[in-house]
Design a protein around this motif. Structure first.
Motif, PDB file in Angstrom:
ATOM      1  N   ASN A  42       0.817  -1.219   0.000  1.00 23.73           N
ATOM      2  CA  ASN A  42       0.000   0.000   0.000  1.00 23.73           C
ATOM      3  C   ASN A  42       0.845   1.261   0.000  1.00 23.73           C
ATOM      4  O   ASN A  42       0.471   2.259  -0.601  1.00 23.73           O
ATOM      5  N   HIS A  43       1.944   1.230   0.700  1.00 22.49           N
ATOM      6  CA  HIS A  43       2.923   2.316   0.660  1.00 22.49           C
ATOM      7  C   HIS A  43       4.182   1.814   1.343  1.00 22.49           C
ATOM      8  O   HIS A  43       4.153   0.849   2.100  1.00 22.49           O
ATOM      9  N   PHE A  44       5.312   2.491   1.037  1.00 22.64           N
ATOM     10  CA  PHE A  44       6.558   2.144   1.704  1.00 22.64           C
ATOM     11  C   PHE A  44       7.499   3.332   1.706  1.00 22.64           C
ATOM     12  O   PHE A  44       7.310   4.292   0.960  1.00 22.64           O
ATOM     13  N   SER A  45       8.487   3.253   2.582  1.00 19.29           N
ATOM     14  CA  SER A  45       9.504   4.301   2.649  1.00 19.29           C
ATOM     15  C   SER A  45      10.847   3.658   2.956  1.00 19.29           C
ATOM     16  O   SER A  45      10.916   2.549   3.497  1.00 19.29           O
ATOM     17  N   VAL A  46      11.911   4.361   2.577  1.00 14.50           N
ATOM     18  CA  VAL A  46      13.283   3.923   2.836  1.00 14.50           C
ATOM     19  C   VAL A  46      13.957   5.035   3.623  1.00 14.50           C
ATOM     20  O   VAL A  46      14.051   6.167   3.135  1.00 14.50           O
ATOM     21  N   ASP A  47      14.377   4.717   4.826  1.00 12.22           N
ATOM     22  CA  ASP A  47      15.001   5.707   5.712  1.00 12.22           C
ATOM     23  C   ASP A  47      14.171   6.985   5.794  1.00 12.22           C
ATOM     24  O   ASP A  47      14.697   8.099   5.777  1.00 12.22           O
ATOM     25  N   GLY A  48      12.857   6.825   5.846  1.00 21.68           N
ATOM     26  CA  GLY A  48      11.963   7.967   5.985  1.00 21.68           C
ATOM     27  C   GLY A  48      11.606   8.676   4.696  1.00 21.68           C
ATOM     28  O   GLY A  48      10.783   9.580   4.696  1.00 21.68           O
ATOM     29  N   HIS A  49      12.205   8.270   3.559  1.00 17.57           N
ATOM     30  CA  HIS A  49      11.886   8.873   2.264  1.00 17.57           C
ATOM     31  C   HIS A  49      10.756   8.066   1.629  1.00 17.57           C
ATOM     32  O   HIS A  49      10.925   6.887   1.313  1.00 17.57           O
ATOM     33  N   ARG A  80      16.413   1.350   6.630  1.00 21.04           N
ATOM     34  CA  ARG A  80      15.170   0.997   7.313  1.00 21.04           C
ATOM     35  C   ARG A  80      14.041   1.112   6.300  1.00 21.04           C
ATOM     36  O   ARG A  80      13.839   2.178   5.698  1.00 21.04           O
ATOM     37  N   VAL A  81      13.332   0.014   6.114  1.00 23.27           N
ATOM     38  CA  VAL A  81      12.182   0.005   5.205  1.00 23.27           C
ATOM     39  C   VAL A  81      10.927  -0.165   6.051  1.00 23.27           C
ATOM     40  O   VAL A  81      10.824  -1.106   6.842  1.00 23.27           O
ATOM     41  N   ASP A  82      10.004   0.760   5.909  1.00 22.09           N
ATOM     42  CA  ASP A  82       8.682   0.682   6.545  1.00 22.09           C
ATOM     43  C   ASP A  82       7.684   0.469   5.422  1.00 22.09           C
ATOM     44  O   ASP A  82       7.754   1.156   4.395  1.00 22.09           O
ATOM     45  N   TRP A  83       6.757  -0.471   5.605  1.00 26.87           N
ATOM     46  CA  TRP A  83       5.769  -0.700   4.559  1.00 26.87           C
ATOM     47  C   TRP A  83       4.486  -1.261   5.125  1.00 26.87           C
ATOM     48  O   TRP A  83       4.442  -1.751   6.242  1.00 26.87           O
ATOM     49  N   GLU A  84       3.449  -1.121   4.316  1.00 26.21           N
ATOM     50  CA  GLU A  84       2.135  -1.657   4.678  1.00 26.21           C
ATOM     51  C   GLU A  84       1.677  -2.587   3.563  1.00 26.21           C
ATOM     52  O   GLU A  84       1.729  -2.229   2.391  1.00 26.21           O
ATOM     53  N   THR A  85       1.239  -3.778   3.958  1.00 28.61           N
ATOM     54  CA  THR A  85       0.676  -4.718   2.995  1.00 28.61           C
ATOM     55  C   THR A  85      -0.835  -4.774   3.191  1.00 28.61           C
ATOM     56  O   THR A  85      -1.359  -4.419   4.246  1.00 28.61           O
ATOM     57  N   GLY A  86      -1.519  -5.234   2.179  1.00 20.24           N
ATOM     58  CA  GLY A  86      -2.968  -5.371   2.245  1.00 20.24           C
ATOM     59  C   GLY A  86      -3.503  -5.822   0.908  1.00 20.24           C
ATOM     60  O   GLY A  86      -2.782  -6.380   0.089  1.00 20.24           O
ATOM     61  N   VAL A  87      -4.768  -5.558   0.694  1.00 23.15           N
ATOM     62  CA  VAL A  87      -5.379  -5.898  -0.583  1.00 23.15           C
ATOM     63  C   VAL A  87      -5.434  -4.649  -1.436  1.00 23.15           C
ATOM     64  O   VAL A  87      -5.488  -3.532  -0.918  1.00 23.15           O
ATOM     65  N   ALA A  88      -5.404  -4.836  -2.728  1.00 26.15           N
ATOM     66  CA  ALA A  88      -5.490  -3.700  -3.641  1.00 26.15           C
ATOM     67  C   ALA A  88      -6.619  -3.939  -4.625  1.00 26.15           C
ATOM     68  O   ALA A  88      -7.001  -5.069  -4.886  1.00 26.15           O
ATOM     69  N   GLY A  89      -7.124  -2.872  -5.144  1.00 31.25           N
ATOM     70  CA  GLY A  89      -8.161  -2.988  -6.150  1.00 31.25           C
ATOM     71  C   GLY A  89      -9.545  -3.031  -5.538  1.00 31.25           C
ATOM     72  O   GLY A  89      -9.742  -2.851  -4.338  1.00 31.25           O
ATOM     73  N   SER A  90     -10.485  -3.329  -6.382  1.00 28.60           N
ATOM     74  CA  SER A  90     -11.883  -3.275  -5.959  1.00 28.60           C
ATOM     75  C   SER A  90     -12.555  -4.645  -5.973  1.00 28.60           C
ATOM     76  O   SER A  90     -13.775  -4.737  -6.070  1.00 28.60           O
ATOM     77  N   LYS A  91     -11.770  -5.697  -5.861  1.00 27.33           N
ATOM     78  CA  LYS A  91     -12.351  -7.039  -5.885  1.00 27.33           C
ATOM     79  C   LYS A  91     -13.413  -7.176  -4.786  1.00 27.33           C
ATOM     80  O   LYS A  91     -13.168  -6.859  -3.626  1.00 27.33           O
TER      81      LYS A  91
END
Length: 174
Positions: A42-49, A80-91
Motif C-alpha cells: 500500500n505504501h513504503f519508505s526507505v530511511d523515511g523517504h 530501514r524500510v517501513d511498509w504496509e501490505t494489504g489488498v489492492a483494487g476493488s475485488k
C-alpha cells in the motif's frame, strides 16, 4: 561537495540556496519497489523517504525521490524500510447503495492491512554507479535491496529473483 559561493543580495541568496539544495540532492536517486508477493504494497519508505503508493501484487512501481546512500559503502550498512501490505483494487466491491455491505467490505480490507519495519543490509556498491535504491518485497515479509542502475530483469541486474514466487505454506518464525 557543496559549492562555495558568496551571497550578497536577497536575489543572490535565493540563487545560492538553490545551488546548495541542488548540490545536496545531485547524488540522490529514485526509490523503486518490486513486489514478488500476492499482497499489495500500500505504501513504503526507505530511511523515511516516501515512495509511490500502491504496488499491486507481482508488479513494480516507483517514483519516490531523494534517497542517497553514503558516498562510500561500509560493512554493516543498512536501510530501514517501513511498509504496509494489504489488498489492492476493488475485488468484491459491493457498491455504495447498500451501506452495510459497503462497510463490511471496507472492514474486511482494513483487517488485512499489516504494518512492517525492517532493517535491510545494503550490498557493497564500491566502484559502481549508484542510482537510488530498489526494494524487493518477497514472501514471508522478507526484503532485498540494491542500488544498481540497471533495470530489474536486465542481465546485469544483481537480483535474479523471479517476479512471481509461489506462496509458501508456512513462513519462518521471526
Amino acid at each position: 561537495m557543496f559549492p562555495i559561493v558568496r551571497c550578497r543580495t536577497l536575489r543572490s541568496l535565493v540563487g545560492c540556496l538553490a545551488a546548495v539544495l541542488f548540490a545536496a540532492t545531485a547524488q540522490a536517486g529514485t526509490i523503486y519497489g518490486v513486489n514478488h508477493t500476492q499482497w499489495a504494497i500500500n505504501h513504503f519508505s526507505v530511511d523515511g523517504h516516501s515512495a509511490v503508493d500502491i504496488i499491486g501484487a507481482f508488479q513494480g512501481g516507483g517514483g519516490g525521490w531523494g534517497y542517497a546512500p553514503p558516498a562510500q559503502w561500509r560493512p554493516g550498512l543498512t536501510v530501514r524500510v517501513d511498509w504496509e501490505t494489504g489488498v489492492a483494487g476493488s475485488k468484491g466491491f459491493p457498491g455504495f447503495a447498500d451501506r452495510a455491505k459497503y462497510k463490511a467490505w471496507v472492514a474486511k480490507n482494513e483487517a488485512q492491512k499489516r504494518q512492517h519495519t525492517q532493517l535491510v543490509p545494503v550490498p557493497d556498491y564500491t566502484g559502481q554507479k549508484v542510482c537510488g535504491i530498489t526494494v524487493h518485497f518477497l514472501p514471508c515479509d522478507q526484503l532485498q535491496v540494491t542500488t544498481s542502475c540497471y533495470p530489474y530483469g536486465a542481465p546485469e541486474y544483481p537480483i535474479k529473483t523471479p517476479l512471481r514466487l509461489p506462496v509458501p505454506k508456512t513462513c519462518p518464525v521471526k
